[in-house]
Motif scaffolding. Structure first.
Motif, PDB file in Angstrom:
ATOM      1  N   SER A  27      41.431 -92.977 -11.410  1.00 47.17           N
ATOM      2  CA  SER A  27      42.393 -94.054 -11.530  1.00 47.17           C
ATOM      3  C   SER A  27      43.447 -93.889 -10.445  1.00 47.17           C
ATOM      4  O   SER A  27      43.664 -92.796  -9.952  1.00 47.17           O
ATOM      5  N   ILE A  28      44.077 -94.964 -10.073  1.00 48.35           N
ATOM      6  CA  ILE A  28      45.086 -94.912  -9.027  1.00 48.35           C
ATOM      7  C   ILE A  28      46.448 -94.745  -9.679  1.00 48.35           C
ATOM      8  O   ILE A  28      46.805 -95.474 -10.598  1.00 48.35           O
ATOM      9  N   ALA A  29      47.204 -93.744  -9.214  1.00 47.91           N
ATOM     10  CA  ALA A  29      48.534 -93.482  -9.764  1.00 47.91           C
ATOM     11  C   ALA A  29      49.562 -93.594  -8.654  1.00 47.91           C
ATOM     12  O   ALA A  29      49.312 -93.210  -7.526  1.00 47.91           O
ATOM     13  N   PHE A  30      50.706 -94.149  -8.980  1.00 48.50           N
ATOM     14  CA  PHE A  30      51.789 -94.265  -8.022  1.00 48.50           C
ATOM     15  C   PHE A  30      52.927 -93.362  -8.465  1.00 48.50           C
ATOM     16  O   PHE A  30      53.237 -93.261  -9.635  1.00 48.50           O
ATOM     17  N   ALA A  31      53.512 -92.678  -7.506  1.00 48.92           N
ATOM     18  CA  ALA A  31      54.550 -91.694  -7.816  1.00 48.92           C
ATOM     19  C   ALA A  31      55.799 -92.357  -8.367  1.00 48.92           C
ATOM     20  O   ALA A  31      56.243 -93.371  -7.870  1.00 48.92           O
ATOM     21  N   GLN A  32      56.343 -91.780  -9.400  1.00 54.47           N
ATOM     22  CA  GLN A  32      57.625 -92.182  -9.960  1.00 54.47           C
ATOM     23  C   GLN A  32      58.523 -90.956  -9.880  1.00 54.47           C
ATOM     24  O   GLN A  32      58.168 -89.903 -10.386  1.00 54.47           O
ATOM     25  N   GLY A  33      59.664 -91.048  -9.230  1.00 55.34           N
ATOM     26  CA  GLY A  33      60.506 -89.870  -9.036  1.00 55.34           C
ATOM     27  C   GLY A  33      59.893 -88.990  -7.967  1.00 55.34           C
ATOM     28  O   GLY A  33      59.246 -89.458  -7.053  1.00 55.34           O
ATOM     29  N   THR A  34      60.067 -87.687  -8.090  1.00 54.52           N
ATOM     30  CA  THR A  34      59.518 -86.748  -7.129  1.00 54.52           C
ATOM     31  C   THR A  34      58.326 -86.038  -7.744  1.00 54.52           C
ATOM     32  O   THR A  34      58.369 -85.608  -8.883  1.00 54.52           O
ATOM     33  N   LEU A  35      57.252 -85.930  -6.973  1.00 53.71           N
ATOM     34  CA  LEU A  35      56.037 -85.269  -7.409  1.00 53.71           C
ATOM     35  C   LEU A  35      55.703 -84.181  -6.406  1.00 53.71           C
ATOM     36  O   LEU A  35      55.664 -84.444  -5.201  1.00 53.71           O
ATOM     37  N   ASN A  36      55.490 -82.961  -6.883  1.00 52.85           N
ATOM     38  CA  ASN A  36      55.180 -81.821  -6.029  1.00 52.85           C
ATOM     39  C   ASN A  36      53.937 -81.115  -6.534  1.00 52.85           C
ATOM     40  O   ASN A  36      53.749 -80.987  -7.741  1.00 52.85           O
ATOM     41  N   THR A  37      53.140 -80.609  -5.612  1.00 59.25           N
ATOM     42  CA  THR A  37      52.054 -79.707  -5.960  1.00 59.25           C
ATOM     43  C   THR A  37      51.716 -78.841  -4.758  1.00 59.25           C
ATOM     44  O   THR A  37      51.950 -79.239  -3.617  1.00 59.25           O
ATOM     45  N   CYS A  38      51.208 -77.655  -5.031  1.00 58.53           N
ATOM     46  CA  CYS A  38      50.724 -76.787  -3.960  1.00 58.53           C
ATOM     47  C   CYS A  38      49.269 -77.134  -3.658  1.00 58.53           C
ATOM     48  O   CYS A  38      48.512 -77.494  -4.557  1.00 58.53           O
ATOM     49  N   LEU A  39      48.908 -77.019  -2.387  1.00 57.73           N
ATOM     50  CA  LEU A  39      47.554 -77.291  -1.938  1.00 57.73           C
ATOM     51  C   LEU A  39      47.023 -76.085  -1.171  1.00 57.73           C
ATOM     52  O   LEU A  39      47.758 -75.476  -0.393  1.00 57.73           O
ATOM     53  N   SER A  40      45.768 -75.753  -1.370  1.00 54.68           N
ATOM     54  CA  SER A  40      45.084 -74.716  -0.594  1.00 54.68           C
ATOM     55  C   SER A  40      43.706 -75.226  -0.244  1.00 54.68           C
ATOM     56  O   SER A  40      43.098 -75.966  -1.023  1.00 54.68           O
ATOM     57  N   GLY A  41      43.209 -74.815   0.919  1.00 49.67           N
ATOM     58  CA  GLY A  41      41.866 -75.249   1.281  1.00 49.67           C
ATOM     59  C   GLY A  41      41.427 -74.730   2.627  1.00 49.67           C
ATOM     60  O   GLY A  41      41.966 -73.753   3.147  1.00 49.67           O
ATOM     61  N   TYR A  42      40.444 -75.420   3.184  1.00 44.81           N
ATOM     62  CA  TYR A  42      39.794 -75.018   4.419  1.00 44.81           C
ATOM     63  C   TYR A  42      39.749 -76.176   5.416  1.00 44.81           C
ATOM     64  O   TYR A  42      39.729 -77.338   5.018  1.00 44.81           O
ATOM     65  N   GLU A  43      39.674 -75.829   6.679  1.00 44.78           N
ATOM     66  CA  GLU A  43      39.329 -76.817   7.698  1.00 44.78           C
ATOM     67  C   GLU A  43      37.816 -76.952   7.651  1.00 44.78           C
ATOM     68  O   GLU A  43      37.095 -75.993   7.907  1.00 44.78           O
ATOM     69  N   VAL A 182      32.372 -64.546   8.443  1.00 50.64           N
ATOM     70  CA  VAL A 182      32.584 -65.989   8.432  1.00 50.64           C
ATOM     71  C   VAL A 182      34.042 -66.246   8.104  1.00 50.64           C
ATOM     72  O   VAL A 182      34.582 -65.704   7.160  1.00 50.64           O
ATOM     73  N   PHE A 183      34.685 -67.061   8.897  1.00 49.67           N
ATOM     74  CA  PHE A 183      36.059 -67.391   8.592  1.00 49.67           C
ATOM     75  C   PHE A 183      36.321 -68.864   8.848  1.00 49.67           C
ATOM     76  O   PHE A 183      36.639 -69.252   9.955  1.00 49.67           O
ATOM     77  N   PRO A 184      36.191 -69.677   7.848  1.00 46.39           N
ATOM     78  CA  PRO A 184      36.691 -71.030   8.061  1.00 46.39           C
ATOM     79  C   PRO A 184      38.221 -70.974   8.054  1.00 46.39           C
ATOM     80  O   PRO A 184      38.809 -70.282   7.223  1.00 46.39           O
ATOM     81  N   PRO A 185      38.874 -71.651   8.972  1.00 46.57           N
ATOM     82  CA  PRO A 185      40.339 -71.675   8.950  1.00 46.57           C
ATOM     83  C   PRO A 185      40.838 -72.145   7.583  1.00 46.57           C
ATOM     84  O   PRO A 185      40.282 -73.071   7.008  1.00 46.57           O
ATOM     85  N   HIS A 186      41.876 -71.477   7.059  1.00 44.56           N
ATOM     86  CA  HIS A 186      42.396 -71.935   5.773  1.00 44.56           C
ATOM     87  C   HIS A 186      43.849 -72.380   5.889  1.00 44.56           C
ATOM     88  O   HIS A 186      44.575 -72.005   6.789  1.00 44.56           O
ATOM     89  N   ILE A 187      44.181 -73.242   4.941  1.00 41.09           N
ATOM     90  CA  ILE A 187      45.452 -73.954   4.962  1.00 41.09           C
ATOM     91  C   ILE A 187      46.093 -73.840   3.585  1.00 41.09           C
ATOM     92  O   ILE A 187      45.399 -73.823   2.575  1.00 41.09           O
ATOM     93  N   SER A 188      47.404 -73.704   3.551  1.00 41.32           N
ATOM     94  CA  SER A 188      48.126 -73.745   2.284  1.00 41.32           C
ATOM     95  C   SER A 188      49.457 -74.437   2.520  1.00 41.32           C
ATOM     96  O   SER A 188      50.014 -74.362   3.613  1.00 41.32           O
ATOM     97  N   GLY A 189      49.933 -75.090   1.502  1.00 42.74           N
ATOM     98  CA  GLY A 189      51.212 -75.779   1.652  1.00 42.74           C
ATOM     99  C   GLY A 189      51.548 -76.587   0.426  1.00 42.74           C
ATOM    100  O   GLY A 189      50.963 -76.401  -0.641  1.00 42.74           O
ATOM    101  N   ALA A 190      52.490 -77.483   0.599  1.00 37.51           N
ATOM    102  CA  ALA A 190      52.992 -78.280  -0.514  1.00 37.51           C
ATOM    103  C   ALA A 190      52.943 -79.760  -0.177  1.00 37.51           C
ATOM    104  O   ALA A 190      53.275 -80.167   0.926  1.00 37.51           O
ATOM    105  N   LEU A 191      52.487 -80.536  -1.141  1.00 32.34           N
ATOM    106  CA  LEU A 191      52.570 -81.998  -1.082  1.00 32.34           C
ATOM    107  C   LEU A 191      53.792 -82.413  -1.880  1.00 32.34           C
ATOM    108  O   LEU A 191      53.964 -81.982  -3.033  1.00 32.34           O
ATOM    109  N   ARG A 192      54.641 -83.222  -1.287  1.00 31.64           N
ATOM    110  CA  ARG A 192      55.833 -83.735  -1.984  1.00 31.64           C
ATOM    111  C   ARG A 192      55.886 -85.238  -1.774  1.00 31.64           C
ATOM    112  O   ARG A 192      55.905 -85.706  -0.635  1.00 31.64           O
ATOM    113  N   LEU A 193      55.889 -85.981  -2.856  1.00 28.35           N
ATOM    114  CA  LEU A 193      56.054 -87.437  -2.811  1.00 28.35           C
ATOM    115  C   LEU A 193      57.383 -87.784  -3.460  1.00 28.35           C
ATOM    116  O   LEU A 193      57.692 -87.304  -4.553  1.00 28.35           O
ATOM    117  N   ASN A 194      58.167 -88.611  -2.812  1.00 28.10           N
ATOM    118  CA  ASN A 194      59.482 -89.005  -3.340  1.00 28.10           C
ATOM    119  C   ASN A 194      59.361 -90.213  -4.239  1.00 28.10           C
ATOM    120  O   ASN A 194      58.512 -91.028  -4.114  1.00 28.10           O
TER     121      ASN A 194
END
Length: 194
Positions: A27-43, A182-194
């Motif tokens: 389902s499609i959700a639209f941010a209300q207020g501030t929404l934060n989450t941490c993200l981790s993954g690979y290139e 084997v080393f796929p580049p990895h990424i970590s960070g935060a998504l913040r929607l206002n």
């Protein structure tokens, strides 16, 4: 791509997320207020060079969102890399110009798309409007993410609100726990929607 390559089935699923979203999954959700989450993954794709190598299109990242920090992210430094997700997955595809890698001039992100499917099957998505990736001058230098690790910051937007994705990109270290290194580049960070 197999689970053996990336070490986590959720990461593999997220690499297919963009295609699934095109067919109406979640389902499609639209941010209300501030929404934060941490993200981790690979290139998962280094993209394609066009315009005589001046532009790289479609550099793709995919991964999981992190339950341990979900909803309480103060800054991207509090989002360490992990394969332990909370049931959500994400993907981002960017276009960039510049010289990537240690000692390079860094890259300017000129566009792209991002998608996040949270643990409750809400889909958030939008444009990557711009940003940067900056590497240290040497493998020993730390510019905020560890020795030899790049920093990035992206301006993003969904249908109703602006936001950011910011964090660290490690594309310089081998993982001796994986054979044959084997080393796929990895990424970590935060998504913040206002």
């Amino acid at each position: 791509m197999t689970a053996e390559l990336v070490g986590n089935e959720s990461v593999c699923r997220s690499a297919l997320l963009a295609g699934v979203l095109a067919f109406g999954g979640g389902s499609i959700a639209f941010a209300q207020g501030t929404l934060n989450t941490c993200l981790s993954g690979y290139e998962v794709s280094r993209g394609t060079d066009v315009a005589g190598g001046l532009l790289t299109k479609g550099v793709t990242f995919a991964g999981v969102d992190d339950l341990s920090s979900d909803g309480a992210v103060a800054n991207p430094a509090t989002c360490p890399w992990t394969t332990n997700g909370n049931g959500g997955s994400w993907t981002a595809k960017i276009d960039r110009i510049g010289v990537a890698g240690i000692g390079g001039s860094g890259v300017t992100v000129v566009g792209g798309r991002w998608y996040w499917l949270d643990r409750d099957n809400n889909v958030r998505f939008g444009r990557v409007e711009g940003g940067f990736v900056r590497w240290p001058a040497t493998a020993d230098q730390d510019i905020g993410c560890g020795a030899g690790v790049a920093q990035f910051a992206l301006s993003v937007r969904n249908q109703t609100s602006p936001g950011t994705i910011a964090g660290c990109l490690d594309d310089t270290h081998l993982d001796p726990a994986r054979q044959p290194f084997v080393f796929p580049p990895h990424i970590s960070g935060a998504l913040r929607l206002n």
